[in-house]
Enzyme design. Structure first.
Site, PDB file in Angstrom:
ATOM      1  N   GLY A  15      26.544  17.842  44.014  1.00 36.88           N
ATOM      2  CA  GLY A  15      27.686  17.316  43.277  1.00 36.88           C
ATOM      3  C   GLY A  15      27.276  16.384  42.148  1.00 36.88           C
ATOM      4  O   GLY A  15      26.151  16.439  41.639  1.00 36.88           O
ATOM      5  N   LEU A  16      28.201  15.510  41.781  1.00 40.14           N
ATOM      6  CA  LEU A  16      27.981  14.621  40.635  1.00 40.14           C
ATOM      7  C   LEU A  16      27.198  13.382  41.048  1.00 40.14           C
ATOM      8  O   LEU A  16      27.724  12.277  41.022  1.00 40.14           O
ATOM      9  CB  LEU A  16      29.343  14.198  40.064  1.00 40.14           C
ATOM     10  CG  LEU A  16      29.911  15.041  38.937  1.00 40.14           C
ATOM     11  CD1 LEU A  16      31.246  14.469  38.469  1.00 40.14           C
ATOM     12  CD2 LEU A  16      28.944  15.096  37.767  1.00 40.14           C
ATOM     13  N   HIS A  17      25.952  13.546  41.420  1.00 42.67           N
ATOM     14  CA  HIS A  17      25.143  12.375  41.769  1.00 42.67           C
ATOM     15  C   HIS A  17      24.546  11.788  40.493  1.00 42.67           C
ATOM     16  O   HIS A  17      24.956  12.150  39.385  1.00 42.67           O
ATOM     17  CB  HIS A  17      24.083  12.724  42.819  1.00 42.67           C
ATOM     18  CG  HIS A  17      23.055  13.691  42.340  1.00 42.67           C
ATOM     19  ND1 HIS A  17      21.896  13.283  41.761  1.00 42.67           N
ATOM     20  CD2 HIS A  17      23.036  15.038  42.338  1.00 42.67           C
ATOM     21  CE1 HIS A  17      21.189  14.357  41.422  1.00 42.67           C
ATOM     22  NE2 HIS A  17      21.856  15.428  41.781  1.00 42.67           N
ATOM     23  N   ALA A  18      23.609  10.884  40.640  1.00 36.71           N
ATOM     24  CA  ALA A  18      23.166  10.078  39.499  1.00 36.71           C
ATOM     25  C   ALA A  18      22.811  10.875  38.237  1.00 36.71           C
ATOM     26  O   ALA A  18      23.338  10.617  37.161  1.00 36.71           O
ATOM     27  CB  ALA A  18      21.992   9.198  39.920  1.00 36.71           C
TER      28      ALA A  18
END
Lengths: 95, 580
Positions: A15-18
């Site tokens: 997903g939208l991690h760092a």
């Protein structure tokens, strides 16, 4: 001024991690349009990394992207393009 | 009014307003600032953001080169967090609408983000570490700005902090800093030693004063009794002003002793020397009536600057001291670093147990180019001077022999290069570990003098960490085991005909003067402000009395007995409030 609205599902494993969040914010900041991203509960400013992190968008999350400004069309297309490509993480899904 | 108890480490009274220095990794108390300070706080924030970003860019670049692009990405992420406009706006709003310091605004806003992150799915919650990290970086840079400002003050203040590094203390503006309160630490931390050397009334080990005091609050610091009074009432202020005056009067009354010898009533002459950290202090030693420098700590050549000092820096510092004392003696101790924040923060892998680790002479023997640079400078500087060289923390004969071999090597080099130096420089060692004390007999045959360091001797004999407030009260030279070691070291030195000095804190404490005289100590070395008092003690007693006191003390089985007995003996010689 055009307003463009598009929907997309987060395809990559983590997903939208760092790193994806950084890419997304960097891309958003390269357009003049105001860009907002929403999930079921939250609408955030796509130009702020803190905000994008707060979306906590995992794989499969449905996102709505709303671009508002002169370059809204290009911005929306580019944002969708980046997310569809899984932030370049699709081949080796490692965080 | 509120009274806080701590440990008085540097005597005297200070009555003035407080400045509070925040320490890293410490809760930032909420502190209101006047509305018209908001612009200044915003400017500080901008500066901290710029500096932090620069640090991160450098870090990212270095990491990319050494480890790889992937790992460096973490710092790029930090940069993007710092650049986040909504984050910056939140902090700015907090400063302006909340009228708080930039530190407090940063801490609240980032901790707010941290809480949100913690509530996220596991792999995202991990990112809270990054939020903490940038918080710490920003705070460090904000506080760093304020720390520097301690060297540029325009009014008298007392400094309140959870902890101070020696370099912070060293860089303080001595004209305007009247007192120090440190919540952490014991009586023998480096900062306490420095404060004593600078003659600033200081109380340590107060636990929570920094959190309760706000900048500008009135504060009384009683470094003699170890108390701090927050928000004192008028009557208390008047009482303390009188007391401070009495102390000043007493100190002035000692001025007349300056040119008189340190001689007991029955005619035994004692050598009184001063301990110094900076070359300039050598003048204060003579001014106070000292007969030379018994301990020149060279650590501040390293602590004061970012780069390692070169031979020139060493040489210039030593020549300055030698010039100031002319033909008096100067004992230059080689580098005694290792178990301190300075070294540990620079080490690639911090030691788990630094006081039992690579410090002092061990550190020097493992860093030969650095050690040789210092020895070269000492040998050259002492060519025409009454100087000697002292090795710290020697624990076994091999170490001492190695160090002496290095001195010989350096001498050969100098000779080959045709550079002048002093070939017969006396070489001594600190006796400050139980091993050295117990083997003093063997050591005495290989050195020209002993110097007893009581701080380390107590720490290693009693297994008490000097900086740990939970056990700091167990740290006492009056423990019978410590006293027996000291007695044996002095006796052994006498038997071998070598000089024995005592340069630890014990030498400066008038409570122990009689005892040390009685044990046969001939050379005392202490912080310059303590010299007149010590001279007064010596000139007030007889050797016969001192021997009697020593015999009595050596029969005691606890430190309490010794301290109570010595208090009773010393009373009447010095005013009560001077004795700690």
């Amino acid at each position: 001024m055009p307003i463009v609205k598009k929907e997309i599902e987060v395809p990559n494993k983590y997903g939208l991690h760092a790193r994806p969040a950084m890419q997304l914010v960097e891309l958003a900041n390269s357009y003049q349009s105001k860009i907002e991203v929403s999930n079921d509960t939250l609408t955030i400013d796509a130009k702020s990394i803190m905000s994008v992190m707060r979306l906590a968008a995992a794989k499969g999350t449905k996102l709505t992207i709303v671009c508002d400004g002169e370059d809204a069309e290009e911005a929306a297309t580019a944002m969708i393009g980046l997310i569809t490509a899984g932030f370049g993480e699709m081949e080796s899904p490692q965080a | 009014m509120k009274i806080k108890k701590g440990i008085g480490v540097s005597p005297g009274v200070a009555i003035c307003q407080a400045v509070v220095v925040d320490a890293e990794e410490f809760d930032i108390p909420q502190r209101k600032v006047p509305a018209d300070h908001a612009q200044a706080e915003l400017a500080r924030l901008r500066k901290a953001l710029t500096v932090s970003k620069k640090e991160l860019q450098d870090l990212s670049k270095r990491t990319a080169e050494r480890i790889g692009r992937e790992t460096a990405g973490i710092f790029d992420f930090h940069i993007s967090l710092l650049e986040d406009r909504s984050l910056q706006k939140k902090v700015q709003d907090a400063i302006v609408t909340g009228s708080v310091t930039a530190e407090y605004a940063v801490a609240t806003v980032l901790r707010g983000y941290a809480r949100e992150f913690l509530a996220m799915p596991e792999h995202l919650a991990e990112r809270v570490k990054d939020v903490y990290d940038i918080e710490k970086r920003l705070l460090r840079n904000l506080i760093g700005q304020k720390r520097q400002s301690l060297s540029h003050l325009n009014q008298d203040v007392s400094v309140v902090a959870h902890d101070l590094t020696p370099s912070q203390t060293a860089s303080m503006d001595r004209k305007h800093i009247r007192g120090i309160v440190i919540d952490a630490g014991g009586a023998t931390s480096h900062t306490a030693i420095l404060a004593r050397a600078l003659g600033i009334p200081t109380v340590v080990g107060t636990n929570d004063v920094a959190a309760e005091v706000t900048a500008g609050d009135m504060l009384i610091i009683d470094g003699t009794r170890g108390t701090v009074i927050l928000d004192p009432d008028e009557a208390t202020i008047t009482q303390y002003k009188q007391m401070a005056q009495q102390q000043v009067d007493f100190i002035h009354s000692l001025d007349s002793l300056k040119d008189l010898p340190a001689i007991t009533q029955d005619g035994h002459e004692i050598t009184l020397l001063g301990n110094i950290e900076f070359p300039g202090e050598a003048a204060a030693v003579l001014d106070k009536g000292g007969q030379g420098i018994g301990l020149y700590r060279t650590e501040f050549l390293y602590l004061g600057t970012e780069r390692e000092p070169n031979e020139r820096d060493h040489y210039d510092a030593y020549r300055e001291v030698i010039r100031l004392v002319s033909d008096h003696q100067v004992v230059i101790r080689t580098l005694d670093l290792g178990a301190d924040k300075y070294t540990q923060s620079r080490a690639r892998v911090p030691e788990r147990n630094p006081f039992l680790g690579c410090r002092s002479i061990r550190f020097c023997l493992q860093n030969l180019p650095m050690f040789k640079t210092q020895i070269r400078a000492i040998l050259r500087a002492s060519v025409d001077a009454n100087a000697s060289m002292l090795f710290p923390l020697v624990t076994n004969l091999l170490e001492l022999r190695q160090a002496k071999t290095i001195v010989r090597d350096v001498m050969e080099d100098l000779e080959e290069e045709g550079i002048e130096f002093r070939p017969d420089i006396p070489i001594g060692m600190m006796v400050e570990t139980p091993s050295a004390a117990l083997q003093a007999d063997a050591f005495a045959k290989e050195v020209d003098f002993f110097s007893i360091g009581t701080n380390d001797l107590v720490q290693y004999t009693l297994a008490v960490d000097r900086g740990n407030e939970k056990v700091a009260s167990m740290f006492t030279v009056a423990h019978p085991a410590v006293l027996r070691l000291i007695k044996d070291i002095i006796r052994t030195g006498q038997r071998h005909g070598i000089s024995v000095s005592l340069c630890g804190e014990m030498a400066a404490d008038p409570l122990y003067t009689l005892l040390l005289l009685g044990l046969g100590l001939q050379v005392f070395s202490c912080a310059p402000p303590a010299i007149p008092e010590l001279k007064k003690m010596i000139r007030s007693v007889t050797m016969a009395h001192a021997r009697q006191v020593a015999r009595r003390v050596m029969s005691f089985q606890s430190d309490k007995e010794t301290v109570n007995y010595l208090h009773a003996e010393v009373r009447g010689i010095l005013p009560d409030d001077i004795i700690g």
